[in-house]
Design an enzyme around this catalytic site. Sequence first.
Site, PDB file in Angstrom:
ATOM      1  N   GLY A  32       5.645   9.040  31.889  1.00  0.00           N
ATOM      2  CA  GLY A  32       6.129   9.692  33.106  1.00  0.00           C
ATOM      3  C   GLY A  32       6.747  11.060  32.911  1.00  0.00           C
ATOM      4  N   ARG A  88       0.250  12.236  31.042  1.00  0.00           N
ATOM      5  CA  ARG A  88       0.179  13.535  31.705  1.00  0.00           C
ATOM      6  C   ARG A  88       0.731  14.673  30.829  1.00  0.00           C
ATOM      7  NH1 ARG A  88       0.753  13.806  37.227  1.00  0.00           N
ATOM      8  NH2 ARG A  88       1.617  11.714  37.088  1.00  0.00           N
ATOM      9  N   ARG A 108      -5.816  14.092  43.612  1.00  0.00           N
ATOM     10  CA  ARG A 108      -4.352  14.079  43.711  1.00  0.00           C
ATOM     11  C   ARG A 108      -3.791  14.848  44.921  1.00  0.00           C
ATOM     12  NH1 ARG A 108      -1.283  15.938  40.351  1.00  0.00           N
ATOM     13  NH2 ARG A 108       0.341  14.373  40.483  1.00  0.00           N
ATOM     14  N   CYS A 129     -17.044  15.925  53.176  1.00  0.00           N
ATOM     15  CA  CYS A 129     -17.007  15.759  54.626  1.00  0.00           C
ATOM     16  C   CYS A 129     -15.675  15.135  55.022  1.00  0.00           C
ATOM     17  CB  CYS A 129     -18.146  14.863  55.072  1.00  0.00           C
ATOM     18  SG  CYS A 129     -19.716  15.489  54.524  1.00  0.00           S
TER      19      CYS A 129
END
Length: 462
Positions: free
Chosen positions: A273, A318, A359, A390
């Site tokens: 995290g 991340r 995201r 679309c």
Amino acid sequence: MSTGLPGYPGEPWSRGVRRGEDGVVEVAGVGVHDLAAEHGTPAYVLDEADFRARARAYRTAFETAFRAVGSDVDVYYAGKALLTVAVARWAREEGLRVDTASGGELAVALRAGVPGPEIGLHGNNKSDAEIGRALDEGVGRIIVDSLVEVERVARLAGERGVVAPVMVRVTTGVHAGGHEYISTAHEDQKFGLSIAAPRPTDGSAAGDSPAMTALLDVVARPELHLLGIHSHIGSQILDPSGFEVAARAVLELRAELAARTGVLVDEVDIGGGYGIAYLPGEVALDPERVAKDVAAAVDAVAADLGTPLPRFSIEPGRAIVGPAGLTLYTVGTVKPVTLDDGRVRTYVSVDGGMSDNIRPALYAAQYHAEVVGRASEAEPVLARVVGKHCESGDIVVHEVQLPGDVRAGDLLAVPATGAYGRSMASNYNLLTRPPVVAVRDGESRVLVRRETVEDLLALDEG
Ligand SMILES: *Cc1c(COP(=O)(O)O)cnc(C)c1O
């Protein structure tokens, strides 16, 4: 952390990025025009040296801080952020282990040659097949997430005549993400087992917490070896205090279990995290700072409790791969739209969108973008970068200043897309997913090739 090459524009760009005098951006010595010509767009471009540097930075910072208080740390790269065979190898070569959360991720880590004992298996609903494969490969730890799963892992280990190494994932009530953490006793989410005892409505005494119940169950089963306790508090965390509070709660639970059973578990995992910069001017969580703060906090708690420190582990995803990646797009259309307040927003459509980066649509995540294929003297305009799907929510960058002469054919890059881009990509509108291209020392190579329409048709049985 170090700042990259001369000409480096700064975070959120990977350290191999520089903009030349002609305005053309290169990554680790490869110009964006060459990348686009060789690999097409959209493409995920991964700066290998940057990935490796961040992996080393996390490992070094945590090892240094935890060894200073007489403990030690294993760093698991959280493969769900982006896992390919090469990426798993890079992580291993930098001294990291690999966390997986499905049979597919486990298969890629194993294909990369990561030894079973250096792999962890997560998931709140692992199948028998996933658990079985993990046991057959001698995976180092299976993180159990429910009482049902304790029973399931024990049965599958029993059938094989092996002892399964397990950690119990607990929820401490600490939630973090962004700048602040919040703390609640009873969590309303699917992961982990609460350390808070249930509150009986009939006035009877509170029983054991779900976490304690699971720990006692694991200790009692000969097919299971209780390695330790696991806690993951959230994502994109920029304030280290949530980690300290959660680690304290886990150490208290560990001491309580020891007092009741005599079993003092060897390991505590404080999860992933660790937050990164997505926009210019944002400041990533500094691994040295968080490592020092958490090490000092757990050292103090262990002294209070009178228990020796366990070995720790962390699971950054991340923070290792996010900043190492960018997405290279080609602009297709440019359309000025006049807003109610008279302002004009320039909609810049690129050749990808929510299928390669979900995201922004999913979490309203913010990104930055620049025209990277040329210089421009034009006045900047308020722009919104959108995809080709679309869906009006198909936004890549909500708001960014782009040169007023942005036009069809321009190369546009969005930085910090290395994590949760390719790994969350879809085939919406039957777009083919972009390749993952690694760059290093002036050369590029394909880690995962671009999907083709033939790939899509091959799945369709007609
Ligand atoms: C998602 C996840 C991680 C990695 O999170 P990052 O925000 O990418 O660092 C680590 N551990 C667990 C259990 C996770 O679910």
